[in-house]
Motif scaffolding. Structure first.
Motif, PDB file in Angstrom:
ATOM      1  N   ILE A 154      -7.908 -32.894  -1.583  1.00 23.19           N
ATOM      2  CA  ILE A 154      -9.216 -32.586  -1.010  1.00 23.19           C
ATOM      3  C   ILE A 154      -8.964 -32.333   0.472  1.00 23.19           C
TER       4      ILE A 154
ATOM      5  N   ASP B  91     -10.568 -31.239   3.902  1.00 22.29           N
ATOM      6  CA  ASP B  91     -11.791 -31.055   4.694  1.00 22.29           C
ATOM      7  C   ASP B  91     -11.646 -31.903   5.941  1.00 22.29           C
TER       8      ASP B  91
ATOM      9  N   ARG C 182     -15.274 -35.336   2.597  1.00 21.89           N
ATOM     10  CA  ARG C 182     -14.215 -35.783   1.678  1.00 21.89           C
ATOM     11  C   ARG C 182     -14.743 -36.869   0.743  1.00 21.89           C
TER      12      ARG C 182
ATOM     13  N   LEU D 250     -17.205 -35.324  -1.847  1.00 24.87           N
ATOM     14  CA  LEU D 250     -16.487 -34.567  -2.864  1.00 24.87           C
ATOM     15  C   LEU D 250     -15.788 -35.506  -3.846  1.00 24.87           C
ATOM     16  N   THR D 251     -15.210 -36.561  -3.338  1.00 23.39           N
ATOM     17  CA  THR D 251     -14.549 -37.539  -4.206  1.00 23.39           C
ATOM     18  C   THR D 251     -15.555 -38.128  -5.188  1.00 23.39           C
TER      19      THR D 251
ATOM     20  N   LEU E 204     -16.460 -35.918  -8.262  1.00 18.54           N
ATOM     21  CA  LEU E 204     -15.476 -35.718  -9.333  1.00 18.54           C
ATOM     22  C   LEU E 204     -15.838 -36.588 -10.529  1.00 18.54           C
TER      23      LEU E 204
ATOM     24  N   VAL F 289      -5.542 -38.537  -6.048  1.00 20.99           N
ATOM     25  CA  VAL F 289      -6.149 -37.767  -4.954  1.00 20.99           C
ATOM     26  C   VAL F 289      -5.400 -37.987  -3.641  1.00 20.99           C
TER      27      VAL F 289
ATOM     28  N   TYR G 250      -5.593 -36.601   0.519  1.00 23.10           N
ATOM     29  CA  TYR G 250      -6.565 -36.026   1.442  1.00 23.10           C
ATOM     30  C   TYR G 250      -5.868 -35.324   2.598  1.00 23.10           C
TER      31      TYR G 250
ATOM     32  N   PHE H 157      -9.191 -28.705  -3.505  1.00 24.71           N
ATOM     33  CA  PHE H 157     -10.553 -28.452  -3.047  1.00 24.71           C
ATOM     34  C   PHE H 157     -10.430 -28.176  -1.558  1.00 24.71           C
TER      35      PHE H 157
ATOM     36  N   ASP I 299     -11.943 -26.716   2.146  1.00 26.97           N
ATOM     37  CA  ASP I 299     -12.996 -26.309   3.074  1.00 26.97           C
ATOM     38  C   ASP I 299     -12.502 -25.073   3.829  1.00 26.97           C
TER      39      ASP I 299
ATOM     40  N   LYS J  67     -21.655 -26.485  -0.214  1.00 26.73           N
ATOM     41  CA  LYS J  67     -21.926 -27.867   0.205  1.00 26.73           C
ATOM     42  C   LYS J  67     -23.427 -28.053   0.266  1.00 26.73           C
TER      43      LYS J  67
END
Length: 121
Positions: A6, A8, A14, A17-18, A21, A29, A31, A51, A53, A103
């Motif tokens: 992820i 961002d 972040r 988004l987590t 899921l 995951v 980051y 994922f 941004d 978003k």
């Protein structure tokens, strides 16, 4: 465990988004807070799914997509951005992204994409 990234620069984004899921999705995951970190994680084999941004410091999501293309893209990239302009969506698809999610991210937006590409059953 499927390795995902992820990427961002926003901690809140972040976290959201987590949470979007699927809770039973067997993933590991990692980051990234900028594009350079995202590419490093990709090169370390930690990004079967990314994922991404578009607006990040140092290196934008567009630049990450371009770098992945040059390195023979071998990951599913899902762009997550507040920039929902049709041109932005078209450009990320041309650069190899499989999907574009606006978003704020919701589970209802993520799940169909994961199922469509066989990433979640």
């Amino acid at each position: 465990m499927l390795p995902i990234v992820i990427a961002d620069d926003s901690l809140l984004a972040r976290k959201l988004l987590t949470k979007a899921l699927p809770p039973d999705w067997a993933v590991d995951v990692s980051y990234a807070t900028n594009g350079h970190e995202a590419l490093t994680l990709y090169r370390e084999g930690k990004a079967s799914v990314m994922f991404l941004d578009l607006t990040m410091p140092d290196m934008t999501g567009y630049q990450v997509l371009e770098a992945l293309q040059h390195e023979d893209l071998n990951t599913f990239v899902i762009v997550v951005s507040a920039d929902v302009q049709p041109l932005a969506q078209q450009r990320v698809r041309e650069l190899g992204a499989i999907a574009f999610i606006a978003k704020p991210v919701t589970p209802e937006a993520v799940l169909p994409i994961l199922k469509e590409y066989g990433l979640y059953v």
